[in-house]
Write a protein that holds these residues in place. Structure first.
Motif, PDB file in Angstrom:
ATOM      1  N   TYR A   1      -3.720  -2.751  -3.580  1.00 18.89           N
ATOM      2  CA  TYR A   1      -4.932  -2.804  -2.778  1.00 18.89           C
ATOM      3  C   TYR A   1      -4.632  -2.330  -1.363  1.00 18.89           C
ATOM      4  CZ  TYR A   1      -6.623  -5.626  -6.647  1.00 18.89           C
ATOM      5  OH  TYR A   1      -6.970  -6.061  -7.897  1.00 18.89           O
ATOM      6  N   ILE A   2      -5.508  -1.519  -0.832  1.00 17.35           N
ATOM      7  CA  ILE A   2      -5.316  -0.986   0.519  1.00 17.35           C
ATOM      8  C   ILE A   2      -6.311  -1.568   1.520  1.00 17.35           C
ATOM      9  CG2 ILE A   2      -4.387   1.186  -0.352  1.00 17.35           C
ATOM     10  CD1 ILE A   2      -7.150   2.409   0.143  1.00 17.35           C
TER      11      ILE A   2
ATOM     12  N   GLN B   1      -6.137  11.540   5.446  1.00 19.35           N
ATOM     13  CA  GLN B   1      -6.203  11.940   4.049  1.00 19.35           C
ATOM     14  C   GLN B   1      -6.962  10.910   3.217  1.00 19.35           C
ATOM     15  OE1 GLN B   1      -2.384  12.499   2.276  1.00 19.35           O
ATOM     16  NE2 GLN B   1      -3.201  12.973   0.240  1.00 19.35           N
ATOM     17  N   MET B   2      -6.850   9.631   3.561  1.00 21.18           N
ATOM     18  CA  MET B   2      -7.515   8.566   2.821  1.00 21.18           C
ATOM     19  C   MET B   2      -9.020   8.598   3.009  1.00 21.18           C
ATOM     20  SD  MET B   2      -4.948   5.424   3.560  1.00 21.18           S
ATOM     21  CE  MET B   2      -6.223   4.285   3.044  1.00 21.18           C
ATOM     22  N   ARG B   3      -9.465   9.062   4.171  1.00 20.57           N
ATOM     23  CA  ARG B   3     -10.908   9.094   4.408  1.00 20.57           C
ATOM     24  C   ARG B   3     -11.607  10.017   3.421  1.00 20.57           C
ATOM     25  NH1 ARG B   3      -9.038   9.243   9.922  1.00 20.57           N
ATOM     26  NH2 ARG B   3      -9.414   7.225  10.928  1.00 20.57           N
ATOM     27  N   ASN B   4     -10.937  11.022   2.954  1.00 19.68           N
ATOM     28  CA  ASN B   4     -11.520  11.953   1.999  1.00 19.68           C
ATOM     29  C   ASN B   4     -11.196  11.580   0.554  1.00 19.68           C
ATOM     30  OD1 ASN B   4     -12.519  13.529   4.124  1.00 19.68           O
ATOM     31  ND2 ASN B   4     -10.548  14.626   4.298  1.00 19.68           N
ATOM     32  N   ALA B   5     -10.417  10.521   0.377  1.00 17.84           N
ATOM     33  CA  ALA B   5     -10.042  10.112  -0.971  1.00 17.84           C
ATOM     34  C   ALA B   5     -11.125   9.210  -1.557  1.00 17.84           C
ATOM     35  CB  ALA B   5      -8.699   9.392  -0.952  1.00 17.84           C
TER      36      ALA B   5
ATOM     37  N   PRO C   1       0.821  -1.209   0.000  1.00 20.16           N
ATOM     38  CA  PRO C   1       0.000   0.000   0.000  1.00 20.16           C
ATOM     39  C   PRO C   1       0.855   1.261   0.000  1.00 20.16           C
ATOM     40  CG  PRO C   1      -0.011  -1.036   2.163  1.00 20.16           C
ATOM     41  CD  PRO C   1       0.686  -1.979   1.240  1.00 20.16           C
ATOM     42  N   PHE C   2       0.447   2.222  -0.846  1.00 21.16           N
ATOM     43  CA  PHE C   2       1.040   3.556  -0.920  1.00 21.16           C
ATOM     44  C   PHE C   2       2.489   3.538  -1.361  1.00 21.16           C
ATOM     45  CE2 PHE C   2      -2.153   3.717   2.460  1.00 21.16           C
ATOM     46  CZ  PHE C   2      -3.079   4.496   1.799  1.00 21.16           C
TER      47      PHE C   2
ATOM     48  N   LYS D   1      -9.015  -0.360  -3.502  1.00 13.52           N
ATOM     49  CA  LYS D   1      -7.777   0.354  -3.803  1.00 13.52           C
ATOM     50  C   LYS D   1      -8.092   1.831  -3.969  1.00 13.52           C
ATOM     51  CE  LYS D   1      -7.877  -0.380  -8.824  1.00 13.52           C
ATOM     52  NZ  LYS D   1      -7.116  -0.913  -9.978  1.00 13.52           N
ATOM     53  N   GLN D   2      -7.094   2.649  -3.708  1.00 14.51           N
ATOM     54  CA  GLN D   2      -7.278   4.086  -3.846  1.00 14.51           C
ATOM     55  C   GLN D   2      -7.137   4.479  -5.314  1.00 14.51           C
ATOM     56  OE1 GLN D   2      -4.548   6.393  -1.542  1.00 14.51           O
ATOM     57  NE2 GLN D   2      -5.808   8.278  -1.619  1.00 14.51           N
TER      58      GLN D   2
END
Length: 312
Positions: free
Chosen positions: A198-199, A147-151, A114-115, A191-192
């Motif tokens: 995959y996250i 940051q991911m919560r808003n992605a 991830p990332f 995934k983002q």
């Protein structure tokens, strides 16, 4: 003179008496013969009726036995029960290729951490000798959770898996009603957007009660074919979404309703065991929420069920 007259009269009377007796006896004989002739046909008719009589009675007895046996067979078929267990998978109708890359899980070698972004220097460890790359990536991911919560995320849906137990009641020799209990597992990778790795994942578990009608359309020997169609009501008993190390329970409508139809083939292996195969199609109604599942995004599903059935 007197003696002669007497003798003559005696002599003359004797033939008359004999003739009279003969005349009187002839009608009697005729009457007797007529009576005998009348009695003979009656006796012959009785004898014929007596000879022919048992045969219709015998035929009636046999036909009654056959009718009773047919009634028993029909009653046995109408009161028959079938118990089955089976499982299978499904695929969206818009993509009939069950082995497409979008619906197959990647092997562990293809999984991306991830990332991990080579263009971002912050993703690389400053001191590899002190801290391993795996630990650093996990730390960076935890720091970027807000940051991911808003992605935006992308969901890669896998093939649904289902198993179930069925009970069928035969109403007639060719028509029956079926119900039971089913379990379905929906799995999706997360995934983002803009990344390859995959996250996280999403897991949803359903329990359902089907109600179907079955009609046999062909039967010969040990092989038979039937049509099936009905309604399925499912309830979500568990739903979890994992993103990195954060696990949440998404808000969703727990109920899922669908209609389905299938054509089945059954082969009797050994009484009372048989093997059946059911390819079919189903339509899943909108749950009224924004839950990203394969059913909400693609309501038409093609499925294949395989199982064993016991018939009594």
């Amino acid at each position: 003179m007197i003696r002669q007259i007497t003798s003559v009269s005696v002599v003359s009377e004797s033939p008359a008496i004999a003739e009279a007796e003969h005349v009187l006896s002839k009608p009697e004989l005729e009457k007797e013969s007529e009576a005998v002739s009348k009695e003979v046909p009656v006796k012959t008719q009785k004898s014929k009726s007596s000879d022919v009589g048992p045969e219709p009675e015998h035929k009636k007895a046999l036909s009654k036995e056959v009718v009773d046996q047919n009634k028993k067979n029909r009653k046995k078929k109408s009161e028959g029960w079938s118990f089955g267990v089976g499982g299978g998978s499904g695929k969206t109708v818009s993509g009939m290729n069950m082995f497409s890359n979008d619906d197959m899980c990647n092997s562990p070698g293809d999984m991306q951490p991830p990332f991990e972004n080579p263009d971002d220097p912050d993703e690389k460890p400053d001191n590899p000798e002190v801290e391993s790359s795996a630990t650093l990536l996990s730390t960076r991911a935890e720091q970027r959770l807000p940051q991911m919560r808003n992605a935006s995320y992308e969901y890669v849906h896998r093939m649904p898996l289902s198993v179930g137990f069925s009970v069928k009641k035969n109403i007639t020799g060719r028509f029956g009603l079926e119900s039971g209990l089913t379990y379905t597992f929906l799995y999706s990778d997360i995934k983002q957007s803009g990344t390859k790795g995959y996250i996280g994942d999403q897991r949803i578990h359903y329990l359902g009660i089907p109600l179907k009608a079955n009609g046999t359309v062909y039967r010969k020997g040990i092989f038979s074919m039937y049509l099936s169609g009905g309604f399925l009501a499912e309830y979500c008993v568990s739903a979890k979404r994992r993103i990195i190390h954060e696990i949440t329970k998404p808000e969703m409508n727990r109920w899922q309703f669908s209609v389905n139809a299938a054509i089945g083939a059954e082969v009797k292996l050994i009484h009372p065991l048989s093997l059946y195969l059911e390819p079919g199609v189903g339509y899943y109604f909108d749950t009224g929420d924004d839950m990203p599942t394969i059913r909400n995004e693609r309501p038409w599903m093609f499925g294949l069920q395989l199982g064993l059935r016991l018939s009594y």
